[in-house]
Design a protein around this motif. Sequence first.
Motif, PDB file in Angstrom:
ATOM      1  N   GLU A  39       0.838  -1.201   0.000  1.00  0.00           N
ATOM      2  CA  GLU A  39       0.000   0.000   0.000  1.00  0.00           C
ATOM      3  C   GLU A  39       0.874   1.253   0.000  1.00  0.00           C
ATOM      4  OE1 GLU A  39      -3.356   0.000  -0.211  1.00  0.00           O
ATOM      5  OE2 GLU A  39      -3.231  -2.176  -0.345  1.00  0.00           O
ATOM      6  N   ILE A  40       0.284   2.377  -0.386  1.00  0.00           N
ATOM      7  CA  ILE A  40       0.997   3.647  -0.311  1.00  0.00           C
ATOM      8  C   ILE A  40       1.343   3.902   1.149  1.00  0.00           C
ATOM      9  CG2 ILE A  40       0.794   6.144  -0.639  1.00  0.00           C
ATOM     10  CD1 ILE A  40      -1.048   5.544  -2.999  1.00  0.00           C
ATOM     11  N   ASN A  41       2.594   4.280   1.394  1.00  0.00           N
ATOM     12  CA  ASN A  41       3.111   4.505   2.749  1.00  0.00           C
ATOM     13  C   ASN A  41       3.026   3.252   3.615  1.00  0.00           C
ATOM     14  OD1 ASN A  41       3.768   7.210   2.266  1.00  0.00           O
ATOM     15  ND2 ASN A  41       1.654   7.822   2.668  1.00  0.00           N
ATOM     16  N   GLY A  42       3.154   2.066   3.012  1.00  0.00           N
ATOM     17  CA  GLY A  42       3.105   0.811   3.751  1.00  0.00           C
ATOM     18  C   GLY A  42       4.410   0.521   4.469  1.00  0.00           C
ATOM     19  N   TYR A  43       4.307  -0.329   5.488  1.00  0.00           N
ATOM     20  CA  TYR A  43       5.466  -0.743   6.282  1.00  0.00           C
ATOM     21  C   TYR A  43       5.672  -2.236   6.125  1.00  0.00           C
ATOM     22  CZ  TYR A  43       5.207   3.786   8.592  1.00  0.00           C
ATOM     23  OH  TYR A  43       5.199   5.125   8.844  1.00  0.00           O
ATOM     24  N   ASP A  44       6.921  -2.635   5.871  1.00  0.00           N
ATOM     25  CA  ASP A  44       7.272  -4.047   5.784  1.00  0.00           C
ATOM     26  C   ASP A  44       7.739  -4.534   7.147  1.00  0.00           C
ATOM     27  OD1 ASP A  44       6.812  -3.867   3.059  1.00  0.00           O
ATOM     28  OD2 ASP A  44       8.938  -3.793   2.524  1.00  0.00           O
ATOM     29  N   THR A  45       7.333  -5.748   7.511  1.00  0.00           N
ATOM     30  CA  THR A  45       7.864  -6.417   8.690  1.00  0.00           C
ATOM     31  C   THR A  45       8.863  -7.447   8.171  1.00  0.00           C
ATOM     32  OG1 THR A  45       5.750  -6.141   9.799  1.00  0.00           O
ATOM     33  CG2 THR A  45       7.283  -7.719  10.761  1.00  0.00           C
ATOM     34  N   ILE A  46      10.119  -7.318   8.583  1.00  0.00           N
ATOM     35  CA  ILE A  46      11.206  -8.136   8.036  1.00  0.00           C
ATOM     36  C   ILE A  46      11.869  -8.921   9.160  1.00  0.00           C
ATOM     37  CG2 ILE A  46      13.376  -8.102   6.757  1.00  0.00           C
ATOM     38  CD1 ILE A  46      12.528  -5.351   5.672  1.00  0.00           C
ATOM     39  N   VAL A  47      12.009 -10.241   8.965  1.00  0.00           N
ATOM     40  CA  VAL A  47      12.758 -11.086   9.890  1.00  0.00           C
ATOM     41  C   VAL A  47      14.146 -11.259   9.309  1.00  0.00           C
ATOM     42  CG1 VAL A  47      12.910 -13.324  11.021  1.00  0.00           C
ATOM     43  CG2 VAL A  47      10.670 -12.265  10.661  1.00  0.00           C
ATOM     44  N   LEU A  48      15.159 -10.879  10.094  1.00  0.00           N
ATOM     45  CA  LEU A  48      16.554 -10.956   9.663  1.00  0.00           C
ATOM     46  C   LEU A  48      17.236 -12.153  10.303  1.00  0.00           C
ATOM     47  CD1 LEU A  48      17.490  -7.190  10.092  1.00  0.00           C
ATOM     48  CD2 LEU A  48      16.774  -8.360   8.004  1.00  0.00           C
ATOM     49  N   SER A  49      18.113 -12.779   9.547  1.00  0.00           N
ATOM     50  CA  SER A  49      18.896 -13.915  10.021  1.00  0.00           C
ATOM     51  C   SER A  49      20.369 -13.539   9.976  1.00  0.00           C
ATOM     52  CB  SER A  49      18.638 -15.118   9.107  1.00  0.00           C
ATOM     53  OG  SER A  49      19.452 -16.193   9.456  1.00  0.00           O
ATOM     54  N   ALA A  50      21.081 -13.727  11.091  1.00  0.00           N
ATOM     55  CA  ALA A  50      22.492 -13.358  11.160  1.00  0.00           C
ATOM     56  C   ALA A  50      23.311 -14.175  10.173  1.00  0.00           C
ATOM     57  CB  ALA A  50      23.023 -13.566  12.571  1.00  0.00           C
ATOM     58  N   THR A  51      24.264 -13.514   9.501  1.00  0.00           N
ATOM     59  CA  THR A  51      25.127 -14.193   8.542  1.00  0.00           C
ATOM     60  C   THR A  51      26.387 -14.729   9.176  1.00  0.00           C
ATOM     61  OG1 THR A  51      26.310 -12.172   7.975  1.00  0.00           O
ATOM     62  CG2 THR A  51      24.366 -12.712   6.660  1.00  0.00           C
ATOM     63  N   GLY A  52      26.701 -14.286  10.391  1.00  0.00           N
ATOM     64  CA  GLY A  52      27.916 -14.734  11.057  1.00  0.00           C
ATOM     65  C   GLY A  52      29.025 -13.720  10.973  1.00  0.00           C
ATOM     66  N   GLY A  53      28.910 -12.715  10.080  1.00  0.00           N
ATOM     67  CA  GLY A  53      29.920 -11.673   9.976  1.00  0.00           C
ATOM     68  C   GLY A  53      29.526 -10.476  10.802  1.00  0.00           C
ATOM     69  N   THR A  54      30.487  -9.598  11.034  1.00  0.00           N
ATOM     70  CA  THR A  54      30.188  -8.357  11.744  1.00  0.00           C
ATOM     71  C   THR A  54      30.192  -7.218  10.754  1.00  0.00           C
ATOM     72  OG1 THR A  54      32.497  -7.898  12.212  1.00  0.00           O
ATOM     73  CG2 THR A  54      31.285  -9.193  13.853  1.00  0.00           C
ATOM     74  N   SER A  55      29.821  -6.056  11.209  1.00  0.00           N
ATOM     75  CA  SER A  55      29.759  -4.901  10.317  1.00  0.00           C
ATOM     76  C   SER A  55      31.037  -4.069  10.370  1.00  0.00           C
ATOM     77  CB  SER A  55      28.555  -4.030  10.670  1.00  0.00           C
ATOM     78  OG  SER A  55      28.681  -3.547  11.975  1.00  0.00           O
ATOM     79  N   ASP A  56      32.162  -4.674  10.740  1.00  0.00           N
ATOM     80  CA  ASP A  56      33.435  -3.965  10.740  1.00  0.00           C
ATOM     81  C   ASP A  56      33.909  -3.865   9.300  1.00  0.00           C
ATOM     82  OD1 ASP A  56      33.357  -3.901  13.483  1.00  0.00           O
ATOM     83  OD2 ASP A  56      34.546  -5.734  13.703  1.00  0.00           O
ATOM     84  N   ASN A  57      33.606  -2.743   8.651  1.00  0.00           N
ATOM     85  CA  ASN A  57      33.901  -2.560   7.234  1.00  0.00           C
ATOM     86  C   ASN A  57      35.065  -1.601   7.058  1.00  0.00           C
ATOM     87  OD1 ASN A  57      31.661  -4.099   6.533  1.00  0.00           O
ATOM     88  ND2 ASN A  57      30.314  -2.328   6.558  1.00  0.00           N
ATOM     89  N   THR A  58      35.818  -1.799   5.979  1.00  0.00           N
ATOM     90  CA  THR A  58      36.860  -0.868   5.609  1.00  0.00           C
ATOM     91  C   THR A  58      36.703  -0.558   4.136  1.00  0.00           C
ATOM     92  OG1 THR A  58      38.356  -2.696   5.151  1.00  0.00           O
ATOM     93  CG2 THR A  58      38.511  -1.699   7.325  1.00  0.00           C
ATOM     94  N   SER A  59      37.048   0.652   3.744  1.00  0.00           N
ATOM     95  CA  SER A  59      36.880   1.071   2.360  1.00  0.00           C
ATOM     96  C   SER A  59      38.076   0.627   1.531  1.00  0.00           C
ATOM     97  CB  SER A  59      36.763   2.585   2.274  1.00  0.00           C
ATOM     98  OG  SER A  59      35.467   2.960   2.010  1.00  0.00           O
ATOM     99  N   THR A  60      37.822   0.292   0.275  1.00  0.00           N
ATOM    100  CA  THR A  60      38.897  -0.022  -0.655  1.00  0.00           C
ATOM    101  C   THR A  60      39.073   1.160  -1.580  1.00  0.00           C
ATOM    102  OG1 THR A  60      37.433  -1.009  -2.275  1.00  0.00           O
ATOM    103  CG2 THR A  60      38.343  -2.472  -0.583  1.00  0.00           C
TER     104      THR A  60
END
Length: 134
Positions: free
Chosen positions: A103-124
């Motif tokens: 719907e217009i202005n609708g909200y999604d409900t999302i179930v997330l599953s951990a991938t095992g990695g962390t969000s420690d990112n570095t730029s290349t």
Amino acid sequence: MKIGLERLRYKASFNKQGYEELPNGTTIDTNEKLFDFWFGYYKQSLSQSVSSNAFNFLKDKLTIITKHNDYFVQAINDTSYTITLPAPNANTYHVASINPDYEINGYDTIVLSATGGTSDNTSTSTGTTTSNVS
């Protein structure tokens, strides 16, 4: 539960996983950010969780709500898409399931599953982001 814009207090990023070949011939995983989005955590009562999911399914899962975006629906079938959340759940996740609201202005409900990695990112040097996600 009423869902409104005031519930979307946290900022996450939607990413596309890939790889990059270094000049020495080795390849590294990359995590290219496609866009940032605002989300809120979604809490269910225990009876709602048990009636809609098995306990094993809920292990290492996190449920969020966000404004509808077709990328989230596409991510359910393509594990190269990931979502990186901020602290205290600073981790990289795949979309395990979604309840989309078209719907217009609708909200999604999302179930997330951990991938095992962390969000420690570095730029290349190419502008992509690397991650230790396997």
